[in-house]
Design an enzyme around this catalytic site. Sequence first.
Site, PDB file in Angstrom:
ATOM      1  N   ALA A  56       0.877  -1.177   0.000  1.00  0.00           N
ATOM      2  CA  ALA A  56       0.000   0.000   0.000  1.00  0.00           C
ATOM      3  C   ALA A  56       0.912   1.224   0.000  1.00  0.00           C
ATOM      4  CB  ALA A  56      -0.904  -0.011   1.223  1.00  0.00           C
ATOM      5  N   VAL A  82       4.560  -1.276   3.322  1.00  0.00           N
ATOM      6  CA  VAL A  82       4.442   0.135   2.945  1.00  0.00           C
ATOM      7  C   VAL A  82       5.250   0.379   1.677  1.00  0.00           C
ATOM      8  CG1 VAL A  82       4.797   2.504   3.671  1.00  0.00           C
ATOM      9  CG2 VAL A  82       4.163   0.776   5.363  1.00  0.00           C
ATOM     10  N   LYS A  83       4.565   0.911   0.677  1.00  0.00           N
ATOM     11  CA  LYS A  83       5.245   1.198  -0.591  1.00  0.00           C
ATOM     12  C   LYS A  83       5.690   2.657  -0.568  1.00  0.00           C
ATOM     13  CE  LYS A  83       4.483  -0.447  -5.316  1.00  0.00           C
ATOM     14  NZ  LYS A  83       3.468  -0.596  -6.369  1.00  0.00           N
ATOM     15  N   ILE A  84       6.962   2.862  -0.807  1.00  0.00           N
ATOM     16  CA  ILE A  84       7.536   4.200  -0.727  1.00  0.00           C
ATOM     17  C   ILE A  84       8.286   4.499  -2.029  1.00  0.00           C
ATOM     18  CG2 ILE A  84       9.269   5.613   0.508  1.00  0.00           C
ATOM     19  CD1 ILE A  84       7.942   4.879   2.901  1.00  0.00           C
TER      20      ILE A  84
END
Length: 214
Positions: A56, A82-84
Site C-alpha cells: 500500500a 508500505v510502498k515508498i
Amino acid sequence: MQIFLDTANIEEIKEISSLGILDGVTTNPSLIAKEKKDFKSTIKAICDIVKGPVSAEVIATDYEGMITEAEELVKISEYVVVKIPFTLDGLKATRYLSDKDIPVNMTLIFSPNQAVLACKAGARYISPFVGRLDDIGHDGMELAIQCQDIVDTYGYETEVIAASVRHPEHVLKIMENGIDIATLPHKVVMQMLKHPLTDIGIEKFLSDWKNANK
Ligand code: G3P
C-alpha cells in the site's frame, strides 16, 4: 518464483487467489483510484483475501508525511507492506521504518544505483519498473536482472519485485533470470494460462471419446 497480482480490484484478486497460486498483491495510487473505493478498506479487504504481503503506497512526498502515513497503513493489517517511492526522503523514511521492523517496498526504481541504495536503507522489497523503461526505448528487463544481481552478490535480505510487467514474454524472462517475484496484472496471468494447443488437444480428446462411445 513468487507471483503477486498488480491490482486493487477485489474480484480479480479473489479469482486468482482461488487458484492457489497467489503469494501477494501490489497496489499503487493509480490502481486504487481506478477502483473508486475507500483506500484503507480496500487494502483491508485485499489483506483478508491474500493473507500475504500487500503493498500500500504512501501519498506524502516528505519524510515526516511518509512516516505518518506508513504508521497508519500498518495498522490496517499485519500483511501491509508500505510502498515508498524512491526519493531522498523516501530513502530516509525506508531506513526509519525498516529499523522499526516495518516492511517497505521501494518503488519506482529505474536504475541499479537506486536499487543498491534502497537495499542499504533496509527495503524489504525493491520494485524495478520493467515496462515503463521499455516504453522509452530502454531494456527494462536488464534493470530487473541487475537488481537481482545486486541483491545476490551482496547478500541483501531485500527481494526483487519485477513490476510494470506487460506480457507473458516478460514473465518468461523473469523466470529465466531467477528474479524473486513477478507482480502481474490480472490480464497477464490469464494470458499465461492460455495455450491454443491445450484447447485444440481438449477438443480432439473429447471428439475422439464421443466417436468411440457412439
Ligand atoms: O505497480 C507498479 C507497476 O507495476 C505499474 O505498472 O503498467 O503502470 O507501468 P505500469
